[in-house]
Design a protein around this motif. Structure first.
Motif, PDB file in Angstrom:
ATOM      1  N   LEU A 137       1.281   4.193  -2.860  1.00 13.94           N
ATOM      2  CA  LEU A 137       0.878   5.642  -2.293  1.00 13.94           C
ATOM      3  C   LEU A 137       2.084   6.512  -2.857  1.00 13.94           C
ATOM      4  CD1 LEU A 137      -1.212   5.151   0.767  1.00 13.94           C
ATOM      5  CD2 LEU A 137      -2.273   5.860  -1.552  1.00 13.94           C
ATOM      6  N   GLY A 138       3.277   6.141  -2.262  1.00 15.05           N
ATOM      7  CA  GLY A 138       4.509   6.535  -2.524  1.00 15.05           C
ATOM      8  C   GLY A 138       4.930   6.773  -3.735  1.00 15.05           C
ATOM      9  N   SER A 139       4.580   5.894  -4.790  1.00 12.37           N
ATOM     10  CA  SER A 139       4.735   6.153  -6.164  1.00 12.37           C
ATOM     11  C   SER A 139       3.764   6.990  -6.796  1.00 12.37           C
ATOM     12  CB  SER A 139       4.623   4.760  -6.967  1.00 12.37           C
ATOM     13  OG  SER A 139       5.436   3.660  -6.348  1.00 12.37           O
ATOM     14  N   LEU A 140       2.750   7.199  -6.568  1.00 14.11           N
ATOM     15  CA  LEU A 140       1.721   8.288  -6.804  1.00 14.11           C
ATOM     16  C   LEU A 140       2.325   9.683  -6.388  1.00 14.11           C
ATOM     17  CD1 LEU A 140      -1.736   6.239  -6.059  1.00 14.11           C
ATOM     18  CD2 LEU A 140      -0.682   7.032  -8.447  1.00 14.11           C
ATOM     19  N   VAL A 141       3.014   9.716  -5.044  1.00 10.28           N
ATOM     20  CA  VAL A 141       3.096  10.975  -4.573  1.00 10.28           C
ATOM     21  C   VAL A 141       4.626  11.383  -5.341  1.00 10.28           C
ATOM     22  CG1 VAL A 141       4.426  12.121  -2.610  1.00 10.28           C
ATOM     23  CG2 VAL A 141       2.433  10.745  -2.278  1.00 10.28           C
ATOM     24  N   VAL A 142       5.470  10.262  -5.644  1.00  9.61           N
ATOM     25  CA  VAL A 142       6.714  10.565  -6.157  1.00  9.61           C
ATOM     26  C   VAL A 142       6.279  11.180  -7.806  1.00  9.61           C
ATOM     27  CG1 VAL A 142       8.789   9.353  -7.333  1.00  9.61           C
ATOM     28  CG2 VAL A 142       8.266   9.348  -4.935  1.00  9.61           C
ATOM     29  N   MET A 143       5.521  10.604  -8.386  1.00  9.24           N
ATOM     30  CA  MET A 143       5.039  10.978  -9.597  1.00  9.24           C
ATOM     31  C   MET A 143       4.482  12.420  -9.609  1.00  9.24           C
ATOM     32  SD  MET A 143       3.372   7.515 -11.592  1.00  9.24           S
ATOM     33  CE  MET A 143       3.049   8.876 -13.233  1.00  9.24           C
ATOM     34  N   ALA A 144       3.494  12.524  -8.709  1.00  5.80           N
ATOM     35  CA  ALA A 144       3.080  13.924  -8.676  1.00  5.80           C
ATOM     36  C   ALA A 144       4.067  14.893  -8.186  1.00  5.80           C
ATOM     37  CB  ALA A 144       1.981  14.164  -7.294  1.00  5.80           C
ATOM     38  N   MET A 145       5.161  14.698  -7.682  1.00 11.57           N
ATOM     39  CA  MET A 145       6.300  15.833  -7.246  1.00 11.57           C
ATOM     40  C   MET A 145       7.461  15.812  -8.254  1.00 11.57           C
ATOM     41  SD  MET A 145       7.437  15.146  -3.252  1.00 11.57           S
ATOM     42  CE  MET A 145       8.028  13.638  -3.120  1.00 11.57           C
ATOM     43  N   ARG A 146       7.126  14.939  -9.308  1.00  8.30           N
ATOM     44  CA  ARG A 146       8.102  14.725 -10.242  1.00  8.30           C
ATOM     45  C   ARG A 146       9.447  14.650 -10.108  1.00  8.30           C
ATOM     46  NH1 ARG A 146       5.790  15.164 -15.066  1.00  8.30           N
ATOM     47  NH2 ARG A 146       3.978  16.329 -15.545  1.00  8.30           N
ATOM     48  N   VAL A 147       9.783  13.743  -9.102  1.00  8.73           N
ATOM     49  CA  VAL A 147      11.089  13.355  -8.570  1.00  8.73           C
ATOM     50  C   VAL A 147      11.721  12.757  -9.780  1.00  8.73           C
ATOM     51  CG1 VAL A 147      12.504  12.064  -6.909  1.00  8.73           C
ATOM     52  CG2 VAL A 147      10.444  13.606  -6.413  1.00  8.73           C
ATOM     53  N   GLU A 148      10.887  11.615 -10.375  1.00 12.12           N
ATOM     54  CA  GLU A 148      11.622  11.043 -11.337  1.00 12.12           C
ATOM     55  C   GLU A 148      10.741  11.017 -12.680  1.00 12.12           C
ATOM     56  OE1 GLU A 148      13.233   7.029 -10.908  1.00 12.12           O
ATOM     57  OE2 GLU A 148      13.146   7.357  -8.769  1.00 12.12           O
ATOM     58  N   LEU A 183       7.706   2.469 -10.771  1.00 13.13           N
ATOM     59  CA  LEU A 183       8.148   3.091  -9.469  1.00 13.13           C
ATOM     60  C   LEU A 183       7.574   2.063  -8.475  1.00 13.13           C
ATOM     61  CD1 LEU A 183       7.322   6.957 -10.005  1.00 13.13           C
ATOM     62  CD2 LEU A 183       9.524   5.826  -9.433  1.00 13.13           C
ATOM     63  N   PHE A 184       6.326   1.579  -8.674  1.00 16.82           N
ATOM     64  CA  PHE A 184       5.844   0.616  -7.540  1.00 16.82           C
ATOM     65  C   PHE A 184       6.571  -0.641  -7.633  1.00 16.82           C
ATOM     66  CE2 PHE A 184       3.017  -2.986  -6.624  1.00 16.82           C
ATOM     67  CZ  PHE A 184       2.758  -2.832  -5.497  1.00 16.82           C
ATOM     68  N   GLU A 185       7.067  -1.144  -8.740  1.00 22.15           N
ATOM     69  CA  GLU A 185       7.636  -2.473  -8.902  1.00 22.15           C
ATOM     70  C   GLU A 185       9.224  -2.255  -7.959  1.00 22.15           C
ATOM     71  OE1 GLU A 185       9.974  -5.737 -11.593  1.00 22.15           O
ATOM     72  OE2 GLU A 185       8.575  -3.954 -12.707  1.00 22.15           O
ATOM     73  N   ARG A 186      10.023  -1.246  -8.335  1.00 24.69           N
ATOM     74  CA  ARG A 186      11.015  -1.011  -7.655  1.00 24.69           C
ATOM     75  C   ARG A 186      10.912  -0.864  -6.329  1.00 24.69           C
ATOM     76  NH1 ARG A 186      14.226   4.246  -9.285  1.00 24.69           N
ATOM     77  NH2 ARG A 186      12.346   4.788  -8.094  1.00 24.69           N
ATOM     78  N   VAL A 210       0.952  -1.027   0.251  1.00 21.63           N
ATOM     79  CA  VAL A 210      -0.016   0.108   0.248  1.00 21.63           C
ATOM     80  C   VAL A 210       0.887   1.301   0.072  1.00 21.63           C
ATOM     81  CG1 VAL A 210      -1.547   1.441   1.210  1.00 21.63           C
ATOM     82  CG2 VAL A 210      -2.034  -1.437   1.097  1.00 21.63           C
ATOM     83  N   SER A 211       1.917   1.167   0.913  1.00 16.50           N
ATOM     84  CA  SER A 211       2.839   2.273   0.855  1.00 16.50           C
ATOM     85  C   SER A 211       3.658   2.633  -0.552  1.00 16.50           C
ATOM     86  CB  SER A 211       3.944   2.381   2.066  1.00 16.50           C
ATOM     87  OG  SER A 211       3.029   2.080   3.306  1.00 16.50           O
ATOM     88  N   SER A 212       3.883   1.509  -1.073  1.00 16.11           N
ATOM     89  CA  SER A 212       4.495   1.732  -2.251  1.00 16.11           C
ATOM     90  C   SER A 212       3.668   2.203  -3.448  1.00 16.11           C
ATOM     91  CB  SER A 212       5.047   0.360  -2.692  1.00 16.11           C
ATOM     92  OG  SER A 212       6.120  -0.139  -1.800  1.00 16.11           O
TER      93      SER A 212
END
Length: 161
Positions: free
Chosen positions: A93-104, A112-115, A89-91
């Motif tokens: 949600l975290g992947s969605l946040v990372v995408m929204a912040m455009r970190v990668e 992002l989720f798989e990694r 679940v955290s992966s």
């Protein structure tokens, strides 16, 4: 200070320490991560770490009420399964946040989720099992202290008679 607020501040502090340690580890063990991208790596790791620790803290306080009367094997199986589920679940949600912040910005949600899931499941199990074992040992120590205190009180009472 409110004890619940203090507990959540401790969880946040623990998240910061874990994320810092993991970022340093990633920098030293990875060929592609350098000190110049360390702040972005830290931000990404912190995102996942905060989500995992907050969810685990919230869930496991409630979970203990469900499993405390069960056997040790059931408790460990439930704990490990729950940690993997929390990591999933955290992966996500975290992947969605990372995408929204455009970190990668080039990375897809699936990537992002798989990694993140592979890494977070292993790391959260390692940290979680250590925390759980420490909590169990602390509980056993508290039980032993209480037992010794009761015996001491009984001995003093017997001596007074």
């Amino acid at each position: 200070m409110n004890p619940h607020f203090k507990a959540w501040l401790q969880v946040l502090w623990d998240s910061l320490l874990i994320a810092t340690g993991l970022t340093i580890l990633v920098i030293f063990l990875s060929n592609g991560v350098t000190w110049s991208v360390a702040p972005l790596a830290f931000l990404e790791i912190l995102t996942y770490t905060v989500l995992i620790t907050f969810l685990a803290h919230a869930f496991f306080n409630q979970m203990w009420l469900f499993v405390r009367e069960r056997g040790s094997t059931f408790q460990w199986v439930f704990f490990c399964t729950a940690m993997v589920a929390i990591s999933g679940v955290s992966s996500l949600l975290g992947s969605l946040v990372v995408m929204a912040m455009r970190v990668e910005p080039q990375a897809s949600l699936a990537f992002l989720f798989e990694r993140s899931f592979k890494i977070s499941a292993i790391v959260s199990l390692m940290i979680g099992v250590n925390e759980a074992m420490f909590a169990r040992l602390r509980g056993q120590l508290d039980d032993t202290r209480l037992k010794l205190h009761k015996e001491e009180v009984e001995r003093e009472r017997a001596l007074k008679l």
